[in-house]
Scaffold this motif. Structure first.
Motif, PDB file in Angstrom:
ATOM      1  N   GLY A   9       0.818  -1.207   0.000  1.00  0.00           N
ATOM      2  CA  GLY A   9       0.000   0.000   0.000  1.00  0.00           C
ATOM      3  C   GLY A   9       0.849   1.253   0.000  1.00  0.00           C
ATOM      4  N   GLY A  10       0.178   2.407  -0.142  1.00  0.00           N
ATOM      5  CA  GLY A  10       0.901   3.662  -0.122  1.00  0.00           C
ATOM      6  C   GLY A  10       0.099   4.787  -0.743  1.00  0.00           C
ATOM      7  N   LEU A  11       0.791   5.876  -1.012  1.00  0.00           N
ATOM      8  CA  LEU A  11       0.180   7.058  -1.613  1.00  0.00           C
ATOM      9  C   LEU A  11       0.520   7.098  -3.098  1.00  0.00           C
ATOM     10  N   VAL A  12      -0.493   7.329  -3.916  1.00  0.00           N
ATOM     11  CA  VAL A  12      -0.283   7.380  -5.362  1.00  0.00           C
ATOM     12  C   VAL A  12      -1.178   8.472  -5.939  1.00  0.00           C
ATOM     13  N   HIS A  13      -0.729   9.081  -7.028  1.00  0.00           N
ATOM     14  CA  HIS A  13      -1.513  10.103  -7.700  1.00  0.00           C
ATOM     15  C   HIS A  13      -2.629   9.464  -8.522  1.00  0.00           C
ATOM     16  N   PRO A  14      -3.699  10.189  -8.759  1.00  0.00           N
ATOM     17  CA  PRO A  14      -4.750   9.672  -9.647  1.00  0.00           C
ATOM     18  C   PRO A  14      -4.165   9.299 -11.008  1.00  0.00           C
ATOM     19  N   GLY A  15      -4.600   8.141 -11.505  1.00  0.00           N
ATOM     20  CA  GLY A  15      -4.071   7.630 -12.760  1.00  0.00           C
ATOM     21  C   GLY A  15      -2.866   6.725 -12.589  1.00  0.00           C
ATOM     22  N   GLY A  16      -2.323   6.676 -11.402  1.00  0.00           N
ATOM     23  CA  GLY A  16      -1.149   5.860 -11.138  1.00  0.00           C
ATOM     24  C   GLY A  16      -1.483   4.409 -10.862  1.00  0.00           C
ATOM     25  N   SER A  17      -0.449   3.647 -10.512  1.00  0.00           N
ATOM     26  CA  SER A  17      -0.589   2.205 -10.280  1.00  0.00           C
ATOM     27  C   SER A  17       0.064   1.803  -8.966  1.00  0.00           C
ATOM     28  N   LEU A  18      -0.463   0.741  -8.394  1.00  0.00           N
ATOM     29  CA  LEU A  18       0.123   0.105  -7.215  1.00  0.00           C
ATOM     30  C   LEU A  18      -0.091  -1.395  -7.322  1.00  0.00           C
ATOM     31  N   ARG A  19       0.789  -2.141  -6.705  1.00  0.00           N
ATOM     32  CA  ARG A  19       0.639  -3.592  -6.657  1.00  0.00           C
ATOM     33  C   ARG A  19       0.648  -4.049  -5.213  1.00  0.00           C
ATOM     34  N   LEU A  20      -0.440  -4.695  -4.814  1.00  0.00           N
ATOM     35  CA  LEU A  20      -0.540  -5.256  -3.475  1.00  0.00           C
ATOM     36  C   LEU A  20      -0.174  -6.736  -3.511  1.00  0.00           C
ATOM     37  N   SER A  21       0.432  -7.192  -2.424  1.00  0.00           N
ATOM     38  CA  SER A  21       0.764  -8.606  -2.286  1.00  0.00           C
ATOM     39  C   SER A  21       0.200  -9.118  -0.962  1.00  0.00           C
ATOM     40  N   ARG A  71      -2.516 -15.124  -8.641  1.00  0.00           N
ATOM     41  CA  ARG A  71      -2.008 -15.851  -7.482  1.00  0.00           C
ATOM     42  C   ARG A  71      -0.911 -16.820  -7.881  1.00  0.00           C
ATOM     43  N   ASP A  72      -0.104 -17.147  -6.899  1.00  0.00           N
ATOM     44  CA  ASP A  72       0.962 -18.136  -7.054  1.00  0.00           C
ATOM     45  C   ASP A  72       0.650 -19.232  -6.043  1.00  0.00           C
ATOM     46  N   ASN A  73       0.121 -20.346  -6.507  1.00  0.00           N
ATOM     47  CA  ASN A  73      -0.291 -21.411  -5.596  1.00  0.00           C
ATOM     48  C   ASN A  73       0.889 -22.017  -4.836  1.00  0.00           C
ATOM     49  N   ALA A  74       2.020 -22.094  -5.477  1.00  0.00           N
ATOM     50  CA  ALA A  74       3.197 -22.684  -4.826  1.00  0.00           C
ATOM     51  C   ALA A  74       3.673 -21.834  -3.651  1.00  0.00           C
ATOM     52  N   GLN A  75       3.454 -20.530  -3.751  1.00  0.00           N
ATOM     53  CA  GLN A  75       3.901 -19.603  -2.708  1.00  0.00           C
ATOM     54  C   GLN A  75       2.769 -19.148  -1.802  1.00  0.00           C
ATOM     55  N   ASN A  76       1.555 -19.648  -2.027  1.00  0.00           N
ATOM     56  CA  ASN A  76       0.380 -19.215  -1.242  1.00  0.00           C
ATOM     57  C   ASN A  76       0.268 -17.701  -1.213  1.00  0.00           C
ATOM     58  N   THR A  77       0.430 -17.104  -2.367  1.00  0.00           N
ATOM     59  CA  THR A  77       0.451 -15.648  -2.476  1.00  0.00           C
ATOM     60  C   THR A  77      -0.553 -15.175  -3.512  1.00  0.00           C
ATOM     61  N   VAL A  78      -1.177 -14.045  -3.220  1.00  0.00           N
ATOM     62  CA  VAL A  78      -2.103 -13.425  -4.152  1.00  0.00           C
ATOM     63  C   VAL A  78      -1.683 -11.973  -4.346  1.00  0.00           C
ATOM     64  N   TYR A  79      -1.875 -11.485  -5.556  1.00  0.00           N
ATOM     65  CA  TYR A  79      -1.485 -10.128  -5.915  1.00  0.00           C
ATOM     66  C   TYR A  79      -2.702  -9.360  -6.429  1.00  0.00           C
ATOM     67  N   LEU A  80      -2.646  -8.051  -6.282  1.00  0.00           N
ATOM     68  CA  LEU A  80      -3.656  -7.193  -6.875  1.00  0.00           C
ATOM     69  C   LEU A  80      -2.930  -6.041  -7.560  1.00  0.00           C
ATOM     70  N   GLN A  81      -2.925  -6.084  -8.887  1.00  0.00           N
ATOM     71  CA  GLN A  81      -2.344  -4.998  -9.668  1.00  0.00           C
ATOM     72  C   GLN A  81      -3.428  -3.972  -9.903  1.00  0.00           C
ATOM     73  N   MET A  82      -3.213  -2.762  -9.406  1.00  0.00           N
ATOM     74  CA  MET A  82      -4.212  -1.705  -9.500  1.00  0.00           C
ATOM     75  C   MET A  82      -3.701  -0.614 -10.435  1.00  0.00           C
ATOM     76  N   ASN A  83      -4.400  -0.404 -11.527  1.00  0.00           N
ATOM     77  CA  ASN A  83      -4.019   0.590 -12.525  1.00  0.00           C
ATOM     78  C   ASN A  83      -5.101   1.658 -12.632  1.00  0.00           C
ATOM     79  N   LYS A  84      -4.721   2.775 -13.218  1.00  0.00           N
ATOM     80  CA  LYS A  84      -5.665   3.880 -13.432  1.00  0.00           C
ATOM     81  C   LYS A  84      -6.420   4.189 -12.144  1.00  0.00           C
TER      82      LYS A  84
END
Length: 120
Positions: A9-21, A71-84
């Motif tokens: 998480g974090g601060l981003v400008h409108p139109g920007g992107s972030l990736r959560l894990s 998601r990566d099943n081997a690593q038990n991890t899920v991602y959320l790529q957030m754009n725009k």
């Protein structure tokens, strides 16, 4: 003992992107569904996206075409790529994991949440 930890998480400008894990760890046999929820100030928690072990995804209408869950099943991890990103995406984002433990107990576990702020 099962732990679910989010990051990104974090601060981003409108139109920007972030990736959560989100990584789940502990006595896990199998994770069926992994999902992302969010809760804005004064609002109820709402589902953002989910993904099954087989890769079937679902998205809230408000994020379709902008967010991608994976998601990566081997690593038990899920991602959320957030754009725009938009100011209305500002919220605390929570990871939810529906799992089966090594003792064959089924339950859901929430992460602690990560704050996403979209602002100029």
């Amino acid at each position: 003992q099962v732990q679910v930890v989010e990051s990104g998480g974090g601060l981003v400008h409108p139109g920007g992107s972030l990736r959560l894990s989100c990584a789940a760890s502990g006595s896990i046999l199998r994770i069926e569904v992994m999902g992302w929820y969010r809760q804005a100030p004064g609002q109820q928690r709402e589902v953002v996206a989910s993904i099954t072990r087989a890769g079937t995804t679902n998205y809230a209408d408000s994020v379709k075409g902008r967010f991608i869950i994976a998601r990566d099943n081997a690593q038990n991890t899920v991602y959320l790529q957030m754009n725009k990103l938009k100011p209305e995406d500002t919220a605390v984002y929570y990871c939810n994991v529906a799992l089966t433990t090594m003792d064959y107990i089924n339950f859901e576990r929430w992460g602690q949440g990560t704050l996403v702020t979209v602002s100029s």
